[in-house]
Design an enzyme around this catalytic site. Structure first.
Site, PDB file in Angstrom:
ATOM      1  N   TRP A  11      -8.379  -0.945   0.215  1.00 33.88           N
ATOM      2  CA  TRP A  11      -9.206   0.167  -0.252  1.00 33.88           C
ATOM      3  C   TRP A  11     -10.453  -0.291  -1.013  1.00 33.88           C
ATOM      4  CZ3 TRP A  11      -8.885   5.221   0.930  1.00 33.88           C
ATOM      5  CH2 TRP A  11      -7.723   5.662   1.566  1.00 33.88           C
ATOM      6  N   CYS A  65      -6.567  10.292   6.861  1.00 33.15           N
ATOM      7  CA  CYS A  65      -6.502  10.127   8.319  1.00 33.15           C
ATOM      8  C   CYS A  65      -5.075  10.391   8.789  1.00 33.15           C
ATOM      9  CB  CYS A  65      -6.960   8.732   8.715  1.00 33.15           C
ATOM     10  SG  CYS A  65      -8.691   8.408   8.321  1.00 33.15           S
ATOM     11  N   ARG A 120      -5.386  12.646  12.203  1.00 33.46           N
ATOM     12  CA  ARG A 120      -6.577  13.342  12.680  1.00 33.46           C
ATOM     13  C   ARG A 120      -7.611  12.379  13.257  1.00 33.46           C
ATOM     14  NH1 ARG A 120     -11.143  12.447   9.724  1.00 33.46           N
ATOM     15  NH2 ARG A 120     -10.727  11.436   7.729  1.00 33.46           N
ATOM     16  N   TYR A 123      -4.337  10.043  -0.728  1.00 36.17           N
ATOM     17  CA  TYR A 123      -2.960  10.204  -0.272  1.00 36.17           C
ATOM     18  C   TYR A 123      -1.894  10.403  -1.351  1.00 36.17           C
ATOM     19  CZ  TYR A 123      -4.870   8.506   4.167  1.00 36.17           C
ATOM     20  OH  TYR A 123      -5.604   8.366   5.319  1.00 36.17           O
ATOM     21  N   ASP A 142      -8.444   4.626  13.813  1.00 34.89           N
ATOM     22  CA  ASP A 142      -9.047   3.347  14.202  1.00 34.89           C
ATOM     23  C   ASP A 142      -7.922   2.515  14.814  1.00 34.89           C
ATOM     24  OD1 ASP A 142      -9.954   0.730  14.291  1.00 34.89           O
ATOM     25  OD2 ASP A 142     -10.730   0.704  12.249  1.00 34.89           O
ATOM     26  N   GLU A 179       0.839  -1.199   0.000  1.00 36.71           N
ATOM     27  CA  GLU A 179       0.000   0.000   0.000  1.00 36.71           C
ATOM     28  C   GLU A 179       0.874   1.250   0.000  1.00 36.71           C
ATOM     29  OE1 GLU A 179      -3.539   2.054   2.673  1.00 36.71           O
ATOM     30  OE2 GLU A 179      -1.799   1.163   3.667  1.00 36.71           O
TER      31      GLU A 179
END
Length: 314
Positions: free
Chosen positions: A92, A196, A216, A134, A219, A70
């Site tokens: 994703w 995130c 920010r 990203y 999980d 990733e």
């Protein structure tokens, strides 16, 4: 929450302490997904990356090769899941799948959807794109130029933040501007999921490269193990490319949470104790940070306990 490294304590206890604190003391709240979370705000973890050390969890199996694939995909700037699916990486897939199901009403399985993405380039182009997530922001942040009265046009190539950081670390190590930012306010509504792990900053002390990741939203059960690996990997690649030694990774979380439907995973993981000393070796130095392949990475000393799974909240 501020956690200082204790050299006599396994690095993973920080993670488990954070998980326990959230589960026992976190504010129970509704969230975007409708699942519900327990949350704390402003957490911090610190990890020593010297001598090949990596913050790889041992109390459950973390698929570090998947996380690495990733991350390497991010560095390409690609925003379509097709190349991930071709490698068997489904991190994703749930977001495009959810969009497809809602748009078509077809109750297609994740496996069938992913296979169709791989087999059909046109289908992948229509349904597999995530928007400017990203990697797009990291290596092609859009730049607009005047194009006549009141008009602007987008440059063919935007700002490559990653390349710029490599250059600045090499030529101006004392700078306070070694930053890679994913939070492009103007494009958030086009993204399948706003970033995130949004802000990376790097700092050179002597010949040591330190890094900080601000997240920010986190999980803790499913995302954070991958985020820690990705941030540490980013530091290791930068350090190698800039002839520096890996130093300390500082992780900071904003809304740091556990989903209520992750109870079984949380309780099982908190009953385990960390063990082992995972190390990462990078076996090749390509000419550019964008030239790494999955075959360039070897992990030793990693004997994780059994896999723990839980549903992803989309």
């Amino acid at each position: 929450m501020s956690t200082v490294i204790d050299s006599g304590r396994h690095h993973e206890w920080q993670y488990l302490d954070l998980m326990r604190r959230i589960w026992n003391e976190g504010d129970e709240r509704t969230d975007r997904t409708g699942v519900g979370t327990r949350s704390v705000f402003g957490a911090q973890l610190r990890f020593d990356l010297s001598d090949g050390r990596m913050p790889l969890l041992t109390t459950k199996r973390v698929f570090w090769k998947t996380a690495t694939r990733e991350f390497l995909w991010f560095l390409t700037g690609d925003t379509n899941i097709r190349k991930l699916c071709q490698q068997g990486v489904q991190i994703w897939t749930d977001w495009p799948l959810d969009k497809y199901r809602k748009a078509t009403g077809e109750a297609i399985s994740r496996e069938a959807f992913s296979a169709r993405i791989v087999e059909d380039a046109d289908f992948a182009a229509e349904w597999g794109d995530l928007g400017p997530v990203y990697g797009k922001q990291w290596v092609d942040w859009p730049v607009y130029e005047p194009a006549g009265e009141g008009l602007f046009r987008q440059r063919a190539q935007g700002v490559n933040q990653v390349a710029d950081v490599v250059q600045s670390l090499r030529t101006n190590p004392g700078s306070r501007r070694h930053i890679v930012e994913g939070w492009n306010v103007a494009e958030l509504d086009q993204m399948a999921l706003p970033p995130c792990h949004k802000t990376y900053q790097f700092h050179v002390s002597g010949n040591r490269l330190n890094g900080l990741l601000y997240q920010r939203s986190c999980d803790v059960a499913l995302g954070l193990p991958f985020n820690l690996w990705g941030a540490a990997l980013f530091m290791r690649l930068l350090a190698q490319q800039c002839d520096l030694e890996p130093g300390e990774l500082v992780w900071m979380g904003g809304d740091t949470h556990l989903y209520l439907n992750h109870a079984d995973l949380v309780e099982a993981q908190l009953a385990r104790e960390p063990d082992g000393d995972p190390r990462l070796a990078i076996t090749r130095r390509p000419d550019s940070i964008f030239g790494y392949r999955i075959e360039d990475f070897e992990v030793s000393g990693y004997v994780p306990q059994g896999q723990l799974s839980a549903p992803v909240a989309v």
